[in-house]
Structures are given as C-alpha cells and as structure tokens.
Design a protein around this motif. Sequence first.
Motif, PDB file in Angstrom:
ATOM      1  N   LEU A  79       0.828  -1.209   0.000  1.00 45.78           N
ATOM      2  CA  LEU A  79       0.000   0.000   0.000  1.00 45.78           C
ATOM      3  C   LEU A  79       0.865   1.264   0.000  1.00 45.78           C
ATOM      4  O   LEU A  79       0.479   2.281  -0.575  1.00 45.78           O
ATOM      5  CB  LEU A  79      -0.962   0.008   1.186  1.00 45.78           C
ATOM      6  N   ASP A  80       2.017   1.205   0.647  1.00 44.23           N
ATOM      7  CA  ASP A  80       2.917   2.366   0.635  1.00 44.23           C
ATOM      8  C   ASP A  80       3.349   2.709  -0.787  1.00 44.23           C
ATOM      9  O   ASP A  80       3.515   3.882  -1.130  1.00 44.23           O
ATOM     10  CB  ASP A  80       4.151   2.105   1.503  1.00 44.23           C
ATOM     11  N   GLU A  81       3.554   1.691  -1.628  1.00 43.65           N
ATOM     12  CA  GLU A  81       3.928   1.924  -3.024  1.00 43.65           C
ATOM     13  C   GLU A  81       2.774   2.564  -3.783  1.00 43.65           C
ATOM     14  O   GLU A  81       2.979   3.454  -4.613  1.00 43.65           O
ATOM     15  CB  GLU A  81       4.360   0.615  -3.689  1.00 43.65           C
ATOM     16  N   ILE A  82       1.568   2.133  -3.515  1.00 40.87           N
ATOM     17  CA  ILE A  82       0.397   2.738  -4.156  1.00 40.87           C
ATOM     18  C   ILE A  82       0.274   4.189  -3.731  1.00 40.87           C
ATOM     19  O   ILE A  82       0.020   5.070  -4.562  1.00 40.87           O
ATOM     20  CB  ILE A  82      -0.880   1.927  -3.831  1.00 40.87           C
ATOM     21  N   ALA A  83       0.483   4.463  -2.446  1.00 36.18           N
ATOM     22  CA  ALA A  83       0.439   5.850  -1.951  1.00 36.18           C
ATOM     23  C   ALA A  83       1.492   6.697  -2.660  1.00 36.18           C
ATOM     24  O   ALA A  83       1.208   7.826  -3.093  1.00 36.18           O
ATOM     25  CB  ALA A  83       0.660   5.874  -0.445  1.00 36.18           C
ATOM     26  N   ARG A  84       2.702   6.158  -2.799  1.00 38.49           N
ATOM     27  CA  ARG A  84       3.779   6.891  -3.484  1.00 38.49           C
ATOM     28  C   ARG A  84       3.373   7.210  -4.917  1.00 38.49           C
ATOM     29  O   ARG A  84       3.520   8.334  -5.387  1.00 38.49           O
ATOM     30  CB  ARG A  84       5.077   6.083  -3.462  1.00 38.49           C
ATOM     31  N   ARG A  85       2.840   6.213  -5.631  1.00 38.92           N
ATOM     32  CA  ARG A  85       2.432   6.412  -7.022  1.00 38.92           C
ATOM     33  C   ARG A  85       1.300   7.434  -7.133  1.00 38.92           C
ATOM     34  O   ARG A  85       1.211   8.135  -8.133  1.00 38.92           O
ATOM     35  CB  ARG A  85       1.982   5.097  -7.653  1.00 38.92           C
ATOM     36  N   ALA A  86       0.453   7.482  -6.127  1.00 37.87           N
ATOM     37  CA  ALA A  86      -0.668   8.416  -6.146  1.00 37.87           C
ATOM     38  C   ALA A  86      -0.253   9.816  -5.691  1.00 37.87           C
ATOM     39  O   ALA A  86      -1.015  10.771  -5.850  1.00 37.87           O
ATOM     40  CB  ALA A  86      -1.802   7.904  -5.256  1.00 37.87           C
ATOM     41  N   GLY A  87       0.931   9.925  -5.114  1.00 39.16           N
ATOM     42  CA  GLY A  87       1.398  11.218  -4.633  1.00 39.16           C
ATOM     43  C   GLY A  87       0.715  11.646  -3.342  1.00 39.16           C
ATOM     44  O   GLY A  87       0.539  12.836  -3.086  1.00 39.16           O
ATOM     45  N   VAL A  88       0.335  10.667  -2.515  1.00 40.25           N
ATOM     46  CA  VAL A  88      -0.316  10.950  -1.235  1.00 40.25           C
ATOM     47  C   VAL A  88       0.392  10.152  -0.152  1.00 40.25           C
ATOM     48  O   VAL A  88       1.177   9.252  -0.428  1.00 40.25           O
ATOM     49  CB  VAL A  88      -1.823  10.585  -1.256  1.00 40.25           C
ATOM     50  N   ALA A 116       0.548   7.490   3.113  1.00 42.05           N
ATOM     51  CA  ALA A 116      -0.093   6.202   3.396  1.00 42.05           C
ATOM     52  C   ALA A 116      -1.369   6.390   4.213  1.00 42.05           C
ATOM     53  O   ALA A 116      -2.340   5.651   4.024  1.00 42.05           O
ATOM     54  CB  ALA A 116       0.883   5.288   4.137  1.00 42.05           C
ATOM     55  N   GLY A 117      -1.380   7.385   5.096  1.00 42.11           N
ATOM     56  CA  GLY A 117      -2.578   7.658   5.907  1.00 42.11           C
ATOM     57  C   GLY A 117      -3.786   7.989   5.041  1.00 42.11           C
ATOM     58  O   GLY A 117      -4.917   7.605   5.366  1.00 42.11           O
ATOM     59  N   THR A 118      -3.553   8.681   3.938  1.00 43.81           N
ATOM     60  CA  THR A 118      -4.653   9.012   3.021  1.00 43.81           C
ATOM     61  C   THR A 118      -5.221   7.747   2.400  1.00 43.81           C
ATOM     62  O   THR A 118      -6.441   7.594   2.279  1.00 43.81           O
ATOM     63  CB  THR A 118      -4.153   9.969   1.917  1.00 43.81           C
ATOM     64  N   VAL A 119      -4.347   6.820   2.029  1.00 41.33           N
ATOM     65  CA  VAL A 119      -4.815   5.556   1.459  1.00 41.33           C
ATOM     66  C   VAL A 119      -5.657   4.818   2.492  1.00 41.33           C
ATOM     67  O   VAL A 119      -6.778   4.376   2.197  1.00 41.33           O
ATOM     68  CB  VAL A 119      -3.637   4.674   0.987  1.00 41.33           C
ATOM     69  N   TYR A 120      -5.150   4.694   3.720  1.00 36.66           N
ATOM     70  CA  TYR A 120      -5.864   3.956   4.764  1.00 36.66           C
ATOM     71  C   TYR A 120      -7.167   4.644   5.175  1.00 36.66           C
ATOM     72  O   TYR A 120      -8.112   3.975   5.581  1.00 36.66           O
ATOM     73  CB  TYR A 120      -4.970   3.746   5.984  1.00 36.66           C
ATOM     74  N   ARG A 121      -7.223   5.952   5.072  1.00 38.44           N
ATOM     75  CA  ARG A 121      -8.465   6.668   5.394  1.00 38.44           C
ATOM     76  C   ARG A 121      -9.588   6.270   4.439  1.00 38.44           C
ATOM     77  O   ARG A 121     -10.731   6.119   4.831  1.00 38.44           O
ATOM     78  CB  ARG A 121      -8.222   8.178   5.322  1.00 38.44           C
ATOM     79  N   HIS A 122      -9.242   6.091   3.187  1.00 34.24           N
ATOM     80  CA  HIS A 122     -10.246   5.726   2.185  1.00 34.24           C
ATOM     81  C   HIS A 122     -10.442   4.213   2.093  1.00 34.24           C
ATOM     82  O   HIS A 122     -11.548   3.752   1.801  1.00 34.24           O
ATOM     83  CB  HIS A 122      -9.848   6.265   0.806  1.00 34.24           C
ATOM     84  N   PHE A 123      -9.363   3.451   2.301  1.00 31.61           N
ATOM     85  CA  PHE A 123      -9.392   2.002   2.101  1.00 31.61           C
ATOM     86  C   PHE A 123      -8.651   1.335   3.260  1.00 31.61           C
ATOM     87  O   PHE A 123      -7.417   1.306   3.256  1.00 31.61           O
ATOM     88  CB  PHE A 123      -8.734   1.631   0.764  1.00 31.61           C
ATOM     89  N   PRO A 124      -9.374   0.802   4.234  1.00 23.61           N
ATOM     90  CA  PRO A 124      -8.731   0.273   5.448  1.00 23.61           C
ATOM     91  C   PRO A 124      -7.852  -0.955   5.213  1.00 23.61           C
ATOM     92  O   PRO A 124      -6.964  -1.230   6.016  1.00 23.61           O
ATOM     93  CB  PRO A 124      -9.908  -0.065   6.361  1.00 23.61           C
ATOM     94  N   THR A 125      -8.076  -1.679   4.113  1.00 22.36           N
ATOM     95  CA  THR A 125      -7.256  -2.855   3.807  1.00 22.36           C
ATOM     96  C   THR A 125      -6.913  -2.868   2.327  1.00 22.36           C
ATOM     97  O   THR A 125      -7.578  -2.211   1.514  1.00 22.36           O
ATOM     98  CB  THR A 125      -8.005  -4.170   4.124  1.00 22.36           C
ATOM     99  N   LYS A 126      -5.900  -3.633   1.984  1.00 23.42           N
ATOM    100  CA  LYS A 126      -5.524  -3.775   0.580  1.00 23.42           C
ATOM    101  C   LYS A 126      -6.658  -4.432  -0.210  1.00 23.42           C
ATOM    102  O   LYS A 126      -6.920  -4.076  -1.351  1.00 23.42           O
ATOM    103  CB  LYS A 126      -4.245  -4.596   0.449  1.00 23.42           C
TER     104      LYS A 126
END
Length: 184
Positions: free
Chosen positions: A34-43, A45-55
């Motif tokens: 998920l950290d890689e997805i956050a990096r690619r999205a330019g946000v 990791a907390g932003t990813v987890y806020r919207h999507f609690p799991t992979k």
Amino acid sequence: MPDRPLRADARRNRERVLAAAQEAFAAEGISVPLDEIARRAGVGAGTVYRHFPTKEALFEAAMVDRVERMTSSAREALTAENAGDAFFDFLQHMVAGGGVKRDLADALGPQRANAYEGLARELQTAIGELLSRAQQAGAVRADIGLAELMTILKGFFVAVHIDNANSGLQERAFAVITDGLRLR
C-alpha cells in the motif's frame, strides 16, 4: 447517519489512489504494498488507509471503478449510429483500456461471488446489447451469443496476461478474434 459527500480535495485524492492502485495491481498483482500505491498516487499512506482500510478493500474498489467505467463506455457505445463500428470499437477499448489484465477477466467471468458481481452482470448486459445491435446491423455473425463472446474475451484476457504477451502478439490475437466475429 448517512455518509457525507467527500470534500473536493478528498475526492481527488481518492480518485488518484484508485488510478494508482489499478496501475499497480495490473503491473504487480495484489502483492504490491500500500505504501507503493500511496507513493504512485502522490499521497501519504494515511490518506490511502483513510479511504481504504485494507488492501483487499482497495483492490475491490479499484475493480468496481474499472467495471463501472467499462459499463459506462459500453452504454455510451449503444448510442452510436453505426452499430458494427460501435461494437468493434468497444471491444478494442476493452483491450486497450486495461482489458488484458486478469482482474478484468475475473470480473467478466460467470457467477462470481464477490462485491462486483452485479456490476459485472451490468457490463455483460451492455455488451450483450452491443452484440445484438451489431448482429442486427449485419456486422457480426448471428451464431455468436453473449456466453460465447464472454468466453472468448475472458480467454483472450487470461492468455495474454499469463503469457505476458507483447503488444504485437496481443494485436494479432485480437485481430484473429475480431475477424472471426465479423459477418462475411
């Protein structure tokens, strides 16, 4: 209490995460961190987890988004004047727009017990309508039904994914499929 609509910046971040996730899952499978997805999205990791609690929740949301977009594209194609061109253009869009990924092949599959089963059925219904219109216009063989078409498409998507087919091979294989569908 009903969910409140997302603020504009939060909606944009969610869309960026979904786009990055679709790209990452397509390239690397569900094992991508998920950290890689956050990096690619330019946000963060907390932003990813806020919207999507799991992979898994992110993967499911990415698939739902992909299938919804494909269904919208199919419905839009139903309004085209030339039914044959609309059908073959849509098939090309599926292939070019990410259709050569196993996740879309799974979404197109029959009777899937998952969160996007209803959405996949909607997509199949729209594709069936495109097929029917193209057949009525004399552009597609009449002896091909929706079940056959979906089997052919799923087989194509899985085969090019498993074999890591290059774009030239994908194009030639797709040409053979479309040639076989055309009414001579």
